[in-house]
Scaffold this motif. Structure first.
Motif, mmCIF file in Angstrom:
data_model
loop_
_atom_site.group_PDB
_atom_site.id
_atom_site.type_symbol
_atom_site.label_atom_id
_atom_site.label_comp_id
_atom_site.label_asym_id
_atom_site.label_seq_id
_atom_site.Cartn_x
_atom_site.Cartn_y
_atom_site.Cartn_z
ATOM 1 N N HIS A 1 0.966 -1.188 0.115
ATOM 2 C CA HIS A 1 0.040 -0.086 0.011
ATOM 3 C C HIS A 1 0.975 1.356 -0.136
ATOM 4 N N ILE A 2 0.360 2.286 -0.553
ATOM 5 C CA ILE A 2 0.937 3.464 -0.697
ATOM 6 C C ILE A 2 0.017 4.591 0.172
ATOM 7 N N THR A 3 0.762 5.260 0.876
ATOM 8 C CA THR A 3 -0.182 6.304 2.068
ATOM 9 C C THR A 3 0.664 7.661 1.699
ATOM 10 N N PRO B 1 -11.356 -0.259 -0.701
ATOM 11 C CA PRO B 1 -10.681 0.400 0.305
ATOM 12 C C PRO B 1 -10.731 2.031 0.092
ATOM 13 N N VAL B 2 -10.699 2.464 -1.211
ATOM 14 C CA VAL B 2 -10.821 3.931 -1.354
ATOM 15 C C VAL B 2 -12.011 4.334 -1.104
ATOM 16 N N VAL C 1 -4.546 9.630 1.845
ATOM 17 C CA VAL C 1 -4.859 8.798 0.753
ATOM 18 C C VAL C 1 -4.037 7.590 1.119
ATOM 19 N N ASP C 2 -4.902 6.340 0.930
ATOM 20 C CA ASP C 2 -4.471 5.173 1.558
ATOM 21 C C ASP C 2 -4.741 4.185 0.115
ATOM 22 N N VAL C 3 -3.741 3.819 -0.584
ATOM 23 C CA VAL C 3 -3.983 2.993 -1.764
ATOM 24 C C VAL C 3 -3.472 1.608 -1.484
ATOM 25 N N PRO C 4 -4.357 0.695 -1.274
ATOM 26 C CA PRO C 4 -3.903 -0.640 -1.180
ATOM 27 C C PRO C 4 -3.810 -1.303 -2.601
ATOM 28 N N TYR C 5 -2.789 -2.188 -2.814
ATOM 29 C CA TYR C 5 -2.958 -2.850 -4.063
ATOM 30 C C TYR C 5 -1.895 -4.129 -3.997
ATOM 31 N N PRO D 1 6.758 5.710 1.510
ATOM 32 C CA PRO D 1 5.558 5.565 0.862
ATOM 33 C C PRO D 1 4.645 4.692 1.596
ATOM 34 N N GLY E 1 3.599 7.404 4.284
ATOM 35 C CA GLY E 1 3.496 8.751 4.212
ATOM 36 C C GLY E 1 4.244 9.765 5.025
#
Lengths: 153, 167
Positions: A15-17, A92-93, B17-21, B93, B96
């Motif tokens: 994940h990117i935060t 999740p978004v 903004v938390d983008v899981p993938y 990343p 954050g």
């Protein structure tokens, strides 16, 4: 390592935060504080184009006229449903878990629509052109969720 | 602007903004990451033509354009080949949030490999206390916390009892 060991396909959870701050600006701040303190929704009128925009902004997107706080006008609170969709899967978004309904409501007096949640209604009962009204949040914090959702008027 | 609007309350809204993938590691990287996660071991792959050992493993040798298929277990120790001291915060990343400077970041060539792993070096940010050629070991997360990506490597740390040859 044994040569016959089987390695299956592997997916790694990542994940990117990113942290950021949205600055509402002069007109946006007036919109949010008025929403919080007076439960009124403001748009902005361009005299030249005779259009009322939501959200309020300092430049007309059509003719680039400078707009000021003197051009702010109250719009809504009721409006007309322009389009809607039922979200049936959870991402999740998303701000909510599915199922929920997103709609675009053109508030009375405005020329642009507002996207928001639609609650207190069965999806099959909705139709384009339906009259809608906002439900304001009990505890308002000067953000767009000060309107909790819209429901049929 | 009117006096009133000069004193206007200005609204700002913090947004996270938390983008899981999911990252599909593929054939060779799956094996590499699963060995790292489950056994704490590093594997490289040797090119049958030029004999160099690539880390992370790739199916095709980028130099010879032939298929790599000889897996090589690498050591958890290696040699520092380059480093830098960072005085500006670097954003992680995954959170954050910044890593607090000063930080030492460097390339380590694990024994048995011909390519480098880049990571934080857990050493005082003093250029007299870190040097090219310094011997390093990997520090991994405890096994039960490993997830199978390169964040399972916490950092490199120097082996004990080394002396800077230039001092």
């Amino acid at each position: 390592m044994a040569e016959d060991k089987i390695y299956g396909p592997f997916e790694v959870d990542q994940h990117i935060t990113a942290h950021s701050i949205y600055y509402a600006g002069k007109m946006g701040s007036r919109f949010y504080t008025t929403l919080r303190d007076e439960q009124k929704i403001l748009g902005v009128r361009c005299e030249k184009c005779n259009k009322v925009y939501w959200p309020p902004r300092t430049t007309c997107g059509r003719c680039f006229s400078q707009l000021s706080e003197d051009d702010l006008v109250e719009i809504g609170p009721t409006g007309t449903l322009e389009t809607y969709t039922l979200v049936t899967y959870t991402e999740p978004v998303h701000p909510r878990k599915a199922p929920f309904i997103y709609g675009i409501i053109k508030l009375d007096g405005a020329d642009t629509g507002m996207a928001h949640f639609i609650d207190e209604v069965d999806y099959t009962q909705l139709h384009v052109g339906m009259r809608m009204q906002p439900v304001f949040a009990e505890e308002r914090k000067a953000n767009i969720l000060d309107i909790a959702y819209f429901k049929p008027a | 602007m009117s006096r009133e609007s000069m004193e206007q309350e200005l609204v700002s809204i913090p947004i996270i903004v938390d983008v899981p993938y999911k990252f599909a590691a593929g054939h060779y990287m799956s094996r590499f990451l699963l060995e790292l996660r489950d056994n704490g071991k590093f594997y490289g792959i040797r090119c049958p033509v030029c004999k160099r050992v690539q880390l992370p493993p790739r199916v095709v040798c980028a130099v010879c354009h032939v298929k790599n298929d000889e897996w090589v277990e690498l050591a958890n120790e290696g040699t520092l080949t380059a480093f830098t001291v960072m005085y500006l915060p670097v954003t992680d990343p995954t959170t954050g949030k910044p890593h607090e400077p000063p930080l030492v970041y460097g390339s380590v060539k694990l024994d048995g490999a011909d390519s480098m792993l880049n990571h934080f070096i857990n050493v005082e940010a003093d250029r007299d206390k870190v040097w090219v050629g310094m011997r390093m070991r990997t520090v991994l997360r405890p096994k039960e916390q490993r997830i199978g990506d390169l964040s399972d490597i916490i950092h490199f740390e120097p082996l004990e009892g080394q002396k800077n040859p230039e001092k």
